[in-house]
Design an enzyme around this catalytic site. Structure first.
Site, PDB file in Angstrom:
ATOM      1  NE  ARG A  43      -4.321  -1.333   1.964  1.00  0.00           N
ATOM      2  CZ  ARG A  43      -5.193  -1.631   2.877  1.00  0.00           C
ATOM      3  NH1 ARG A  43      -5.172  -1.479   4.188  1.00  0.00           N
ATOM      4  NH2 ARG A  43      -6.431  -1.910   2.476  1.00  0.00           N
ATOM      5  CE  LYS A 180     -18.306 -13.322  10.883  1.00  0.00           C
ATOM      6  NZ  LYS A 180     -18.386 -12.213  11.711  1.00  0.00           N
ATOM      7  N   GLY A 329      -7.178  -7.179   0.701  1.00  0.00           N
ATOM      8  CA  GLY A 329      -7.281  -8.013   1.859  1.00  0.00           C
ATOM      9  C   GLY A 329      -6.571  -9.215   1.699  1.00  0.00           C
ATOM     10  N   GLY A 352     -12.618  -4.023   1.644  1.00  0.00           N
ATOM     11  CA  GLY A 352     -14.027  -3.534   1.638  1.00  0.00           C
ATOM     12  C   GLY A 352     -14.646  -2.551   0.331  1.00  0.00           C
TER      13      GLY A 352
HETATM   14  C1  3PG Z   1      -8.752  -1.366   5.145  1.00  0.00           C
HETATM   15  O1  3PG Z   1      -7.688  -1.920   5.315  1.00  0.00           O
HETATM   16  O2  3PG Z   1      -9.479  -2.106   4.515  1.00  0.00           O
HETATM   17  C2  3PG Z   1      -8.646   0.014   4.946  1.00  0.00           C
HETATM   18  O3  3PG Z   1      -7.566   0.737   5.235  1.00  0.00           O
HETATM   19  C3  3PG Z   1      -9.889   0.545   5.867  1.00  0.00           C
HETATM   20  O4  3PG Z   1      -9.837   0.011   7.321  1.00  0.00           O
HETATM   21  P1  3PG Z   1     -10.971   0.195   8.187  1.00  0.00           P
HETATM   22  O5  3PG Z   1     -11.575  -1.088   7.711  1.00  0.00           O
HETATM   23  O6  3PG Z   1     -10.434   0.035   9.429  1.00  0.00           O
HETATM   24  O7  3PG Z   1     -11.746   1.217   7.977  1.00  0.00           O
END
Ligand code: 3PG
Ligand code: MG
Length: 373
Positions: A43, A180, A329, A352
Protein backbone atom coordinates in the site's frame (compact mmCIF):
# COMPACT_ATOMS: atom_id res chain seq x y z
CA UNK A 1 -22.35 12.07 -12.89
CA UNK A 2 -19.88 14.90 -12.89
CA UNK A 3 -16.37 13.73 -13.50
CA UNK A 4 -13.72 13.61 -10.81
CA UNK A 5 -10.81 16.07 -11.08
CA UNK A 6 -7.42 14.52 -11.83
CA UNK A 7 -3.96 15.69 -10.76
CA UNK A 8 -3.73 17.65 -14.04
CA UNK A 9 -7.01 19.41 -13.20
CA UNK A 10 -5.63 20.28 -9.78
CA UNK A 11 -2.52 21.77 -11.37
CA UNK A 12 -4.78 23.68 -13.73
CA UNK A 13 -6.63 25.19 -10.77
CA UNK A 14 -3.64 25.90 -8.53
CA UNK A 15 -1.15 26.90 -11.23
CA UNK A 16 2.52 26.24 -10.54
CA UNK A 17 2.59 23.62 -7.76
CA UNK A 18 6.08 24.55 -6.65
CA UNK A 19 6.06 25.33 -2.92
CA UNK A 20 2.33 24.56 -2.62
CA UNK A 21 1.32 22.47 0.36
CA UNK A 22 -0.67 19.44 -0.85
CA UNK A 23 -2.39 17.13 1.62
CA UNK A 24 -2.46 13.56 0.24
CA UNK A 25 -4.80 11.10 1.98
CA UNK A 26 -3.20 7.69 1.49
CA UNK A 27 -4.21 4.26 2.77
CA UNK A 28 -1.05 3.27 4.63
CA UNK A 29 -3.01 0.82 6.78
CA UNK A 30 -0.34 -1.85 6.26
CA UNK A 31 -0.11 -5.24 7.98
CA UNK A 32 2.33 -5.28 10.92
CA UNK A 33 3.97 -8.41 12.32
CA UNK A 34 4.21 -9.25 16.05
CA UNK A 35 7.30 -7.05 16.43
CA UNK A 36 5.46 -4.09 14.90
CA UNK A 37 7.45 -4.26 11.63
CA UNK A 38 5.68 -3.82 8.29
CA UNK A 39 5.07 -7.26 6.77
CA UNK A 40 3.89 -5.96 3.37
CA UNK A 41 4.54 -2.44 2.04
CA UNK A 42 2.29 -2.86 -1.05
CA UNK A 43 0.00 0.00 0.00
CA UNK A 44 2.94 2.38 0.51
CA UNK A 45 4.46 1.57 -2.88
CA UNK A 46 1.05 1.91 -4.51
CA UNK A 47 0.88 5.60 -3.52
CA UNK A 48 4.28 6.48 -5.00
CA UNK A 49 3.13 7.47 -8.53
CA UNK A 50 0.95 10.22 -7.04
CA UNK A 51 3.54 11.34 -4.50
CA UNK A 52 6.27 11.46 -7.14
CA UNK A 53 4.09 13.32 -9.63
CA UNK A 54 3.58 16.01 -6.99
CA UNK A 55 7.16 16.18 -5.71
CA UNK A 56 8.54 16.36 -9.27
CA UNK A 57 6.53 19.57 -9.59
CA UNK A 58 8.04 20.96 -6.40
CA UNK A 59 4.93 20.51 -4.26
CA UNK A 60 5.30 20.24 -0.53
CA UNK A 61 3.62 16.85 0.03
CA UNK A 62 2.03 16.01 3.37
CA UNK A 63 0.61 12.50 3.54
CA UNK A 64 -1.96 11.34 6.10
CA UNK A 65 -3.41 7.91 6.86
CA UNK A 66 -5.01 5.76 9.48
CA UNK A 67 -3.36 2.57 10.74
CA UNK A 68 -5.44 -0.11 12.43
CA UNK A 69 -8.42 0.79 14.55
CA UNK A 70 -7.22 2.81 17.56
CA UNK A 71 -10.10 4.12 19.62
CA UNK A 72 -9.86 7.86 18.97
CA UNK A 73 -6.82 8.39 21.18
CA UNK A 74 -3.06 7.89 20.80
CA UNK A 75 -1.99 4.25 21.08
CA UNK A 76 1.70 3.42 20.59
CA UNK A 77 0.73 0.11 18.98
CA UNK A 78 -0.68 2.04 16.03
CA UNK A 79 1.99 4.71 15.72
CA UNK A 80 2.83 5.69 12.13
CA UNK A 81 6.57 5.52 12.98
CA UNK A 82 7.33 2.28 11.04
CA UNK A 83 5.40 3.60 8.04
CA UNK A 84 7.19 6.95 8.25
CA UNK A 85 10.51 5.12 8.22
CA UNK A 86 9.59 3.09 5.12
CA UNK A 87 8.15 6.14 3.39
CA UNK A 88 11.39 8.06 4.01
CA UNK A 89 13.26 5.32 2.11
CA UNK A 90 10.81 5.30 -0.80
CA UNK A 91 10.01 9.03 -0.99
CA UNK A 92 12.55 11.12 0.92
CA UNK A 93 11.34 14.47 2.21
CA UNK A 94 7.65 13.60 2.20
CA UNK A 95 5.87 14.36 5.46
CA UNK A 96 3.48 11.89 7.16
CA UNK A 97 1.05 13.04 9.84
CA UNK A 98 0.35 10.92 12.94
CA UNK A 99 -2.39 8.27 12.74
CA UNK A 100 -5.61 10.10 11.82
CA UNK A 101 -7.67 7.80 14.06
CA UNK A 102 -5.78 8.99 17.15
CA UNK A 103 -8.34 11.81 17.00
CA UNK A 104 -12.01 10.89 17.49
CA UNK A 105 -12.86 13.57 14.89
CA UNK A 106 -11.61 11.36 12.06
CA UNK A 107 -14.21 8.59 12.18
CA UNK A 108 -16.89 11.00 13.44
CA UNK A 109 -16.25 13.28 10.43
CA UNK A 110 -16.06 16.22 12.83
CA UNK A 111 -15.94 19.60 11.01
CA UNK A 112 -13.43 20.93 13.57
CA UNK A 113 -11.05 18.09 12.70
CA UNK A 114 -11.51 18.73 8.97
CA UNK A 115 -10.68 22.41 9.59
CA UNK A 116 -7.43 21.41 11.30
CA UNK A 117 -6.54 19.06 8.44
CA UNK A 118 -6.96 21.70 5.75
CA UNK A 119 -5.38 24.54 7.73
CA UNK A 120 -2.53 25.98 5.66
CA UNK A 121 -3.14 23.49 2.86
CA UNK A 122 -3.38 24.65 -0.79
CA UNK A 123 -4.81 21.47 -2.29
CA UNK A 124 -6.00 17.97 -1.40
CA UNK A 125 -5.53 14.66 -3.17
CA UNK A 126 -7.37 11.47 -2.27
CA UNK A 127 -5.27 8.42 -3.16
CA UNK A 128 -6.64 6.26 -0.32
CA UNK A 129 -8.79 3.90 -2.37
CA UNK A 130 -8.88 1.31 0.44
CA UNK A 131 -10.49 3.84 2.81
CA UNK A 132 -12.76 5.64 0.35
CA UNK A 133 -15.82 3.63 1.44
CA UNK A 134 -15.53 5.38 4.83
CA UNK A 135 -17.26 8.76 5.20
CA UNK A 136 -14.48 9.86 7.54
CA UNK A 137 -13.16 13.40 7.98
CA UNK A 138 -9.97 13.01 5.93
CA UNK A 139 -11.87 11.33 3.06
CA UNK A 140 -14.99 13.47 2.65
CA UNK A 141 -14.04 16.71 4.43
CA UNK A 142 -11.20 18.45 2.55
CA UNK A 143 -12.88 18.61 -0.90
CA UNK A 144 -15.46 20.99 0.59
CA UNK A 145 -12.76 23.52 1.43
CA UNK A 146 -9.74 23.26 -0.90
CA UNK A 147 -9.21 22.41 -4.59
CA UNK A 148 -9.14 18.61 -4.72
CA UNK A 149 -8.36 15.71 -7.01
CA UNK A 150 -8.06 11.96 -7.13
CA UNK A 151 -4.56 10.49 -7.18
CA UNK A 152 -3.26 7.98 -9.71
CA UNK A 153 -3.99 4.92 -7.54
CA UNK A 154 -7.58 5.94 -6.83
CA UNK A 155 -8.06 6.66 -10.55
CA UNK A 156 -6.69 3.24 -11.59
CA UNK A 157 -8.77 1.37 -9.00
CA UNK A 158 -11.95 3.12 -10.05
CA UNK A 159 -11.26 2.57 -13.78
CA UNK A 160 -10.62 -1.14 -13.33
CA UNK A 161 -13.41 -1.90 -10.86
CA UNK A 162 -16.09 0.17 -12.57
CA UNK A 163 -14.91 -1.41 -15.84
CA UNK A 164 -16.00 -4.78 -14.44
CA UNK A 165 -19.49 -3.39 -13.86
CA UNK A 166 -19.85 -1.28 -16.96
CA UNK A 167 -17.91 -3.22 -19.62
CA UNK A 168 -18.09 -6.87 -18.59
CA UNK A 169 -16.56 -9.49 -20.91
CA UNK A 170 -18.32 -12.82 -20.92
CA UNK A 171 -17.99 -15.36 -19.48
CA UNK A 172 -17.49 -13.18 -16.39
CA UNK A 173 -16.84 -15.21 -13.25
CA UNK A 174 -16.75 -14.01 -9.64
CA UNK A 175 -14.77 -16.19 -7.23
CA UNK A 176 -15.77 -15.53 -3.64
CA UNK A 177 -14.36 -16.97 -0.45
CA UNK A 178 -13.82 -16.05 3.16
CA UNK A 179 -15.67 -16.96 6.28
CA UNK A 180 -18.91 -15.04 6.13
CA UNK A 181 -21.60 -14.65 3.49
CA UNK A 182 -23.13 -11.90 5.64
CA UNK A 183 -20.15 -9.65 4.74
CA UNK A 184 -20.70 -10.21 1.03
CA UNK A 185 -24.45 -10.38 0.69
CA UNK A 186 -24.80 -7.00 -1.04
CA UNK A 187 -22.05 -7.69 -3.49
CA UNK A 188 -23.35 -11.18 -4.30
CA UNK A 189 -26.77 -9.67 -5.11
CA UNK A 190 -25.15 -7.03 -7.31
CA UNK A 191 -22.86 -9.58 -8.98
CA UNK A 192 -25.82 -11.81 -9.88
CA UNK A 193 -26.88 -9.01 -12.20
CA UNK A 194 -23.46 -8.76 -13.89
CA UNK A 195 -21.61 -12.08 -13.92
CA UNK A 196 -22.35 -15.40 -15.62
CA UNK A 197 -21.33 -17.52 -12.67
CA UNK A 198 -20.19 -17.28 -9.06
CA UNK A 199 -17.73 -19.74 -7.59
CA UNK A 200 -18.01 -20.11 -3.82
CA UNK A 201 -15.32 -21.42 -1.48
CA UNK A 202 -14.13 -20.55 2.02
CA UNK A 203 -16.16 -21.28 5.12
CA UNK A 204 -19.10 -19.39 3.61
CA UNK A 205 -19.72 -22.41 1.38
CA UNK A 206 -21.03 -24.29 4.42
CA UNK A 207 -23.90 -21.84 4.82
CA UNK A 208 -24.79 -22.64 1.18
CA UNK A 209 -24.39 -26.37 1.91
CA UNK A 210 -26.84 -25.97 4.80
CA UNK A 211 -29.22 -24.15 2.45
CA UNK A 212 -29.08 -27.19 0.16
CA UNK A 213 -29.75 -29.52 3.09
CA UNK A 214 -26.24 -31.05 3.04
CA UNK A 215 -24.80 -32.09 6.42
CA UNK A 216 -21.76 -29.96 7.36
CA UNK A 217 -20.56 -31.65 10.57
CA UNK A 218 -18.93 -29.10 12.87
CA UNK A 219 -17.88 -26.71 10.09
CA UNK A 220 -18.20 -22.97 10.61
CA UNK A 221 -21.41 -21.52 9.17
CA UNK A 222 -23.94 -18.74 9.73
CA UNK A 223 -27.25 -20.26 10.86
CA UNK A 224 -29.17 -17.01 10.42
CA UNK A 225 -28.03 -16.72 6.79
CA UNK A 226 -29.24 -20.12 5.60
CA UNK A 227 -32.56 -18.77 4.31
CA UNK A 228 -30.75 -15.93 2.56
CA UNK A 229 -28.47 -18.45 0.84
CA UNK A 230 -31.55 -20.43 -0.26
CA UNK A 231 -32.94 -17.26 -1.77
CA UNK A 232 -29.63 -16.48 -3.54
CA UNK A 233 -29.54 -19.98 -5.03
CA UNK A 234 -33.13 -19.59 -6.28
CA UNK A 235 -32.44 -16.10 -7.58
CA UNK A 236 -29.37 -17.32 -9.47
CA UNK A 237 -31.25 -20.13 -11.19
CA UNK A 238 -34.16 -17.83 -12.03
CA UNK A 239 -31.64 -15.52 -13.74
CA UNK A 240 -29.93 -18.41 -15.54
CA UNK A 241 -26.73 -17.89 -13.54
CA UNK A 242 -24.65 -20.68 -12.04
CA UNK A 243 -23.45 -20.78 -8.44
CA UNK A 244 -20.62 -23.32 -8.25
CA UNK A 245 -20.24 -24.91 -4.82
CA UNK A 246 -17.41 -27.29 -3.94
CA UNK A 247 -18.21 -30.99 -4.16
CA UNK A 248 -15.31 -32.07 -2.05
CA UNK A 249 -13.80 -30.58 1.09
CA UNK A 250 -10.61 -31.08 3.08
CA UNK A 251 -10.52 -30.67 6.82
CA UNK A 252 -10.23 -32.75 9.94
CA UNK A 253 -12.31 -35.76 10.96
CA UNK A 254 -13.87 -36.39 14.37
CA UNK A 255 -10.50 -37.71 15.59
CA UNK A 256 -8.75 -34.47 14.55
CA UNK A 257 -6.93 -36.09 11.61
CA UNK A 258 -6.52 -34.48 8.18
CA UNK A 259 -9.21 -35.86 5.86
CA UNK A 260 -10.89 -35.35 2.50
CA UNK A 261 -14.69 -35.51 2.35
CA UNK A 262 -17.32 -35.34 -0.35
CA UNK A 263 -19.96 -32.64 0.02
CA UNK A 264 -21.56 -34.30 3.06
CA UNK A 265 -19.61 -33.98 6.29
CA UNK A 266 -20.33 -36.39 9.12
CA UNK A 267 -20.71 -35.60 12.82
CA UNK A 268 -17.59 -34.07 14.34
CA UNK A 269 -15.96 -33.42 10.94
CA UNK A 270 -14.80 -29.89 10.15
CA UNK A 271 -14.02 -28.42 6.73
CA UNK A 272 -11.11 -25.99 6.27
CA UNK A 273 -10.53 -25.92 2.52
CA UNK A 274 -12.12 -26.90 -0.78
CA UNK A 275 -10.99 -30.37 -1.88
CA UNK A 276 -8.72 -31.21 -4.84
CA UNK A 277 -11.64 -32.09 -7.16
CA UNK A 278 -13.33 -28.74 -6.50
CA UNK A 279 -10.06 -26.85 -6.86
CA UNK A 280 -9.58 -28.43 -10.31
CA UNK A 281 -13.19 -27.70 -11.28
CA UNK A 282 -12.91 -24.07 -10.10
CA UNK A 283 -9.69 -23.64 -12.09
CA UNK A 284 -11.45 -24.88 -15.22
CA UNK A 285 -14.15 -22.24 -14.73
CA UNK A 286 -11.45 -19.57 -14.33
CA UNK A 287 -9.48 -20.80 -17.35
CA UNK A 288 -12.61 -20.64 -19.56
CA UNK A 289 -13.57 -17.13 -18.43
CA UNK A 290 -12.81 -13.82 -20.16
CA UNK A 291 -13.09 -11.78 -16.97
CA UNK A 292 -12.59 -12.88 -13.36
CA UNK A 293 -12.99 -11.04 -10.07
CA UNK A 294 -11.66 -12.86 -6.99
CA UNK A 295 -12.22 -11.90 -3.36
CA UNK A 296 -11.62 -14.14 -0.37
CA UNK A 297 -9.49 -17.25 0.15
CA UNK A 298 -10.86 -20.76 -0.54
CA UNK A 299 -9.67 -22.08 2.81
CA UNK A 300 -7.51 -21.46 5.83
CA UNK A 301 -4.39 -20.95 3.69
CA UNK A 302 -2.23 -19.74 6.61
CA UNK A 303 -2.11 -23.44 7.55
CA UNK A 304 -0.14 -25.27 4.82
CA UNK A 305 -2.46 -28.31 5.11
CA UNK A 306 -5.36 -26.12 4.01
CA UNK A 307 -3.62 -23.89 1.45
CA UNK A 308 -4.07 -26.11 -1.64
CA UNK A 309 -7.49 -24.80 -2.69
CA UNK A 310 -6.46 -21.16 -2.48
CA UNK A 311 -3.12 -21.90 -4.20
CA UNK A 312 -4.85 -23.73 -7.11
CA UNK A 313 -7.30 -20.86 -7.60
CA UNK A 314 -4.44 -18.32 -7.41
CA UNK A 315 -2.50 -20.30 -10.02
CA UNK A 316 -5.54 -20.38 -12.32
CA UNK A 317 -5.88 -16.60 -11.90
CA UNK A 318 -2.25 -16.31 -13.03
CA UNK A 319 -2.60 -18.76 -15.93
CA UNK A 320 -5.93 -17.75 -17.45
CA UNK A 321 -6.04 -15.44 -20.46
CA UNK A 322 -9.00 -13.72 -18.80
CA UNK A 323 -8.73 -10.16 -17.47
CA UNK A 324 -8.15 -10.82 -13.78
CA UNK A 325 -8.87 -8.59 -10.80
CA UNK A 326 -8.25 -9.47 -7.17
CA UNK A 327 -10.04 -7.54 -4.42
CA UNK A 328 -7.63 -6.63 -1.59
CA UNK A 329 -7.27 -8.09 1.86
CA UNK A 330 -6.77 -11.83 2.35
CA UNK A 331 -6.86 -12.83 -1.32
CA UNK A 332 -4.16 -10.26 -2.14
CA UNK A 333 -2.11 -11.58 0.81
CA UNK A 334 -2.57 -15.15 -0.50
CA UNK A 335 -1.39 -14.13 -3.98
CA UNK A 336 1.67 -12.46 -2.47
CA UNK A 337 2.38 -15.53 -0.33
CA UNK A 338 2.33 -17.71 -3.50
CA UNK A 339 4.42 -15.06 -5.34
CA UNK A 340 1.73 -14.70 -8.01
CA UNK A 341 0.84 -11.07 -7.38
CA UNK A 342 2.59 -9.93 -10.58
CA UNK A 343 0.69 -12.49 -12.65
CA UNK A 344 -2.79 -10.99 -12.43
CA UNK A 345 -3.98 -7.86 -14.22
CA UNK A 346 -4.95 -5.85 -11.15
CA UNK A 347 -4.55 -6.41 -7.42
CA UNK A 348 -6.74 -3.91 -5.63
CA UNK A 349 -5.41 -2.16 -2.53
CA UNK A 350 -8.91 -2.16 -1.09
CA UNK A 351 -10.90 -5.09 0.31
CA UNK A 352 -14.09 -3.52 1.62
CA UNK A 353 -13.76 -0.60 -0.81
CA UNK A 354 -13.55 -2.83 -3.89
CA UNK A 355 -16.63 -4.80 -2.82
CA UNK A 356 -18.58 -1.64 -2.07
CA UNK A 357 -17.60 -0.04 -5.38
CA UNK A 358 -18.70 -3.17 -7.27
CA UNK A 359 -21.93 -3.24 -5.32
CA UNK A 360 -22.92 0.43 -5.52
CA UNK A 361 -20.87 1.81 -8.40
CA UNK A 362 -19.82 4.68 -6.12
CA UNK A 363 -18.07 5.47 -2.84
CA UNK A 364 -18.34 8.33 -0.30
CA UNK A 365 -14.79 9.41 -1.18
CA UNK A 366 -15.68 9.68 -4.87
CA UNK A 367 -18.89 11.60 -4.15
CA UNK A 368 -16.88 14.07 -2.09
CA UNK A 369 -14.42 14.65 -4.94
CA UNK A 370 -17.36 15.30 -7.26
CA UNK A 371 -18.58 17.92 -4.80
CA UNK A 372 -21.62 15.89 -3.75
CA UNK A 373 -21.08 15.88 0.01
C1 3PG B 1 -8.66 -1.48 5.01
O1 3PG B 1 -7.63 -1.99 5.47
O2 3PG B 1 -9.60 -2.16 4.56
C2 3PG B 1 -8.75 0.01 4.93
O3 3PG B 1 -7.54 0.60 5.30
C3 3PG B 1 -9.90 0.50 5.77
O4 3PG B 1 -9.68 0.19 7.12
P1 3PG B 1 -10.95 0.08 8.11
O5 3PG B 1 -11.71 -1.16 7.68
O6 3PG B 1 -10.39 -0.02 9.48
O7 3PG B 1 -11.80 1.30 7.89
MG1 MG C 1 -3.15 -13.84 -16.84
Amino acid sequence: MTTIPTLEDLEGRLGDLSGKRILVRTDFNVPLDDDGAISDDFRIRAALPTIEWLTERGANVVTASHLGRPKGKPDPKYSMAPVRERLAELAPGVELLENLRFDPGETANDPAFVARLVDGVDGYVNDAFGASHRAHASIVGPPQFVPSAMGRLLQKEVDVLLGLRDKPRHPFVAVLGGAKISDKLGVVEALLGIVDSIVIGGAMCFTFFAARGLPIGDSLFEPDMVDTCKRLLDEASAKGKTIHLPDDITGVDAGGNFATFGNRLGDGCKGFDIGPGSAAAFSDVIMDARMVFWNGPMGMFEDERFAAGTRTVAQAMADTKAFTVVGGGDSAAALAQFKLDDEVDHVSTGGGASLELLENGDLPGLQALRGES
